[in-house]
Design a protein around this motif. Structure first.
Motif, PDB file in Angstrom:
ATOM      1  N   ALA A  30      65.787  -5.702 -84.903  1.00 32.13           N
ATOM      2  CA  ALA A  30      66.263  -4.336 -85.054  1.00 32.13           C
ATOM      3  C   ALA A  30      65.241  -3.509 -85.832  1.00 32.13           C
ATOM      4  N   GLY A  31      65.492  -2.192 -85.918  1.00 32.24           N
ATOM      5  CA  GLY A  31      64.647  -1.315 -86.718  1.00 32.24           C
ATOM      6  C   GLY A  31      63.988  -0.247 -85.879  1.00 32.24           C
ATOM      7  N   ALA A  32      63.596   0.853 -86.571  1.00 32.18           N
ATOM      8  CA  ALA A  32      62.983   1.985 -85.870  1.00 32.18           C
ATOM      9  C   ALA A  32      61.674   1.552 -85.227  1.00 32.18           C
ATOM     10  N   PHE A  33      61.436   2.035 -84.018  1.00 29.68           N
ATOM     11  CA  PHE A  33      60.224   1.705 -83.266  1.00 29.68           C
ATOM     12  C   PHE A  33      59.896   2.989 -82.515  1.00 29.68           C
ATOM     13  N   VAL A  34      59.095   3.843 -83.159  1.00 30.45           N
ATOM     14  CA  VAL A  34      58.934   5.242 -82.748  1.00 30.45           C
ATOM     15  C   VAL A  34      58.359   5.381 -81.339  1.00 30.45           C
ATOM     16  N   SER A  35      57.375   4.563 -80.994  1.00 29.74           N
ATOM     17  CA  SER A  35      56.715   4.741 -79.683  1.00 29.74           C
ATOM     18  C   SER A  35      57.379   3.895 -78.590  1.00 29.74           C
ATOM     19  N   GLU A  36      58.613   3.472 -78.846  1.00 32.48           N
ATOM     20  CA  GLU A  36      59.309   2.594 -77.879  1.00 32.48           C
ATOM     21  C   GLU A  36      59.519   3.285 -76.524  1.00 32.48           C
ATOM     22  N   ILE A  37      59.412   2.496 -75.464  1.00 36.21           N
ATOM     23  CA  ILE A  37      59.702   2.976 -74.112  1.00 36.21           C
ATOM     24  C   ILE A  37      60.819   2.132 -73.506  1.00 36.21           C
ATOM     25  N   PHE A  38      61.467   2.675 -72.493  1.00 37.50           N
ATOM     26  CA  PHE A  38      62.662   2.036 -71.941  1.00 37.50           C
ATOM     27  C   PHE A  38      62.587   1.989 -70.415  1.00 37.50           C
ATOM     28  N   GLY A  39      63.587   1.364 -69.816  1.00 36.62           N
ATOM     29  CA  GLY A  39      63.748   1.421 -68.355  1.00 36.62           C
ATOM     30  C   GLY A  39      62.616   0.726 -67.619  1.00 36.62           C
ATOM     31  N   ASP A  40      62.323   1.262 -66.415  1.00 33.00           N
ATOM     32  CA  ASP A  40      61.324   0.641 -65.539  1.00 33.00           C
ATOM     33  C   ASP A  40      59.942   0.579 -66.178  1.00 33.00           C
ATOM     34  N   GLU A  41      59.612   1.652 -66.903  1.00 33.07           N
ATOM     35  CA  GLU A  41      58.309   1.735 -67.560  1.00 33.07           C
ATOM     36  C   GLU A  41      58.124   0.563 -68.537  1.00 33.07           C
ATOM     37  N   ALA A  42      59.175   0.306 -69.306  1.00 34.39           N
ATOM     38  CA  ALA A  42      59.133  -0.794 -70.276  1.00 34.39           C
ATOM     39  C   ALA A  42      59.156  -2.144 -69.567  1.00 34.39           C
ATOM     40  N   ASP A  43      59.980  -2.246 -68.529  1.00 31.39           N
ATOM     41  CA  ASP A  43      60.090  -3.515 -67.797  1.00 31.39           C
ATOM     42  C   ASP A  43      58.753  -3.938 -67.216  1.00 31.39           C
ATOM     43  N   GLU A  44      58.054  -2.948 -66.669  1.00 32.59           N
ATOM     44  CA  GLU A  44      56.774  -3.284 -66.047  1.00 32.59           C
ATOM     45  C   GLU A  44      55.756  -3.767 -67.093  1.00 32.59           C
ATOM     46  N   LEU A  45      55.665  -3.047 -68.208  1.00 24.56           N
ATOM     47  CA  LEU A  45      54.734  -3.449 -69.277  1.00 24.56           C
ATOM     48  C   LEU A  45      55.130  -4.824 -69.833  1.00 24.56           C
ATOM     49  N   ARG A  46      56.421  -5.070 -69.994  1.00 21.43           N
ATOM     50  CA  ARG A  46      56.904  -6.345 -70.516  1.00 21.43           C
ATOM     51  C   ARG A  46      56.539  -7.491 -69.566  1.00 21.43           C
ATOM     52  N   ARG A  47      56.712  -7.225 -68.278  1.00 22.84           N
ATOM     53  CA  ARG A  47      56.450  -8.254 -67.284  1.00 22.84           C
ATOM     54  C   ARG A  47      54.956  -8.592 -67.226  1.00 22.84           C
TER      55      ARG A  47
END
Ligand code: GDP
Length: 424
Positions: free
Chosen positions: A273-290
């Motif tokens: 947990a905790g603040a993560f200012v430059s966090e991204i979500f959704g497909d954009e995040a999924d692709e980078l994570r993958r």
């Protein structure tokens, strides 16, 4: 010479790979803080390994691996880890365990689980490895130091004292079964048997090694932003993640740390947990994570998906400063090759004002990222050995970040392997 390898961010920056690589020229590698709650992933000629407690130098025949006094020592985890690498063909590493390290007990792990259960949705996202209860007990002076395993009278008396205290909490706060002194004593006896051959006054050993001019690496866990003093308190770990603590957690003079290699990832990821200012979500995040890391951004200990974000200059400038960075190792740059444009967080907007200084937690939770876009390079950069051979836009990305964080990037990592490194 003593060199520290630490993280500037939330951990998972690729410290394991950099340590494994630098260990080729090292004599001794020391873990100085943390426990089996985080992991390093290392890819080398023996295969792919996730280490939690062993230093990342265990794969070389010429190195000595030290578990320093600052570590939260989980003895069964340590020995299972040794077994797991030896079973896969790695020669038995030379390991020394500090006689002043303290021991993670089975009840620390239980207390960690019970507390997360009690907090429910408000939990800290602990890995439930017993780290917070362990360090609480260390500073409350009811921990077990390795040296105490060899004092039977002390153990017999102390297990009773510990049970008295723990059982009040178990009964009234958690409504869980009580601890029994004889079971704790038995647990400690088992640990004694396992650890005895490796116990050493590692501080004296390191003092002599320094005098003999040996090369020593201090290997940090997690990163600056998880430090209990300088990080995103209370969403932090329970021991200092800073290079300065390396002197304490290894038991060496602070002035002996001559080089501080801060590992910085080309984009951001965080767990818990905790603040993560430059966090991204959704497909954009999924692709980078993958595409991220080596086979995706999933926790080395827990397997949970990591939170993803763009590179954060504000957090990294701060993280590098707190480490006392002499060199930045910039990792996982190859992963960004798929992007047309790469956003970079260059400032935080807090209450309508833009800052590049990393704030305390309450303000951090209000911060919105200021993003600037860099052009992508759209070609595979793996296998490149010379900085000048990187595509121009790729060099521009590295140099833009170097300028914004204000610390020299001297190494660029373009793949998970030992040899995937470019000296700048
Ligand atoms: P640590 O805890 O800081 O050692 O980081 P982790 O091991 O959790 O995460 C780093 C991940 O990235 C691991 O899977 C590494 O094998 C991988 N890795 C490290 N450097 C590079 C790199 O330059 N490129 C790629 N693609 N993967 C890397």
């Amino acid at each position: 010479m003593v060199e520290a390898i630490v993280g500037a961010n939330w951990g998972d920056e690729g410290k394991g790979k950099i340590t494994d690589m630098l260990a080729e020229k090292a004599d001794i590698i020391v873990r100085f803080q943390g426990g089996a709650n985080a992991g390093h992933t290392i890819v080398n000629n023996y295969g792919k390994f996730a280490l939690h407690t062993l230093p990342s130098g265990v794969f070389y025949g010429h190195t000595t691996s030290i578990i320093g006094n600052g570590v939260a020592l989980n003895i069964p985890v340590l020995f299972n880890e040794v077994k797991s690498i030896v079973d896969r063909g790695v020669p038995m590493p030379k390991i020394l365990v500090s006689n002043r390290a303290q021991i993670v007990m089975s009840y620390h792990i239980l207390f960690d689980q019970y507390e997360e259960e009690r907090l429910g949705g408000k939990s800290f996202g602990s890995t439930k490895s017993g780290i917070a209860p362990f360090y609480s007990d260390k500073y409350a002076k009811i921990g077990f130091q390795v040296s105490e395993l060899f004092d039977e009278e002390l153990l017999k008396e102390k297990v009773v004292r510990v049970c008295e205290q723990k059982n009040v909490i178990l009964e009234h706060l958690y409504h869980k079964p009580a601890l029994k002194p004889e079971e704790l004593l038995e647990e400690l006896h088992q640990y004694r048997e396992m650890v005895e051959p490796f116990v050493c006054d590692t501080s004296a050993y390191l003092w002599n090694a320094i005098k003999e001019g040996k090369n020593i690496l201090l290997e940090g866990q997690l990163g600056s932003l998880k430090d209990p003093d300088h990080g995103i308190y209370p969403m932090v770990t329970s021991s200092s993640t800073l290079a300065a603590y390396g002197a304490i957690g290894a038991g060496i003079p602070p002035y002996e740390i001559k080089k501080i290699v801060t590992v910085v990832k080309a984009y951001s990821s965080a767990v818990g947990a905790g603040a993560f200012v430059s966090e991204i979500f959704g497909d954009e995040a999924d692709e980078l994570r993958r595409r991220g890391g080596d086979g995706g951004e999933f926790g080395a200990t827990t397997g949970r998906p990591r939170r993803m974000g763009w590179f954060d200059c504000v957090a990294t400038k701060y993280g590098c400063r707190l480490q006392g960075t002499t060199d930045v190792a910039f990792t996982v740059l190859d992963v960004l090759s798929y992007l047309d444009e790469i956003p970079v967080c260059t400032g935080y907007e807090i209450d309508g004002k833009v800052t590049t200084d990393f704030p305390t937690t309450a303000l951090l939770s209000k911060a919105k990222p200021v993003l600037e876009k860099m052009p992508g390079w759209k070609t595979d950069i793996r296998g490149i050995k010379k900085y000048e051979e990187l595509p121009e836009n790729c060099r521009k990305y590295v140099e833009f970040i170097e300028e914004r964080i204000g610390f020299p990037i001297t190494m660029v990592s373009n793949g998970p392997g030992r040899e995937d490194i470019i000296y700048k």
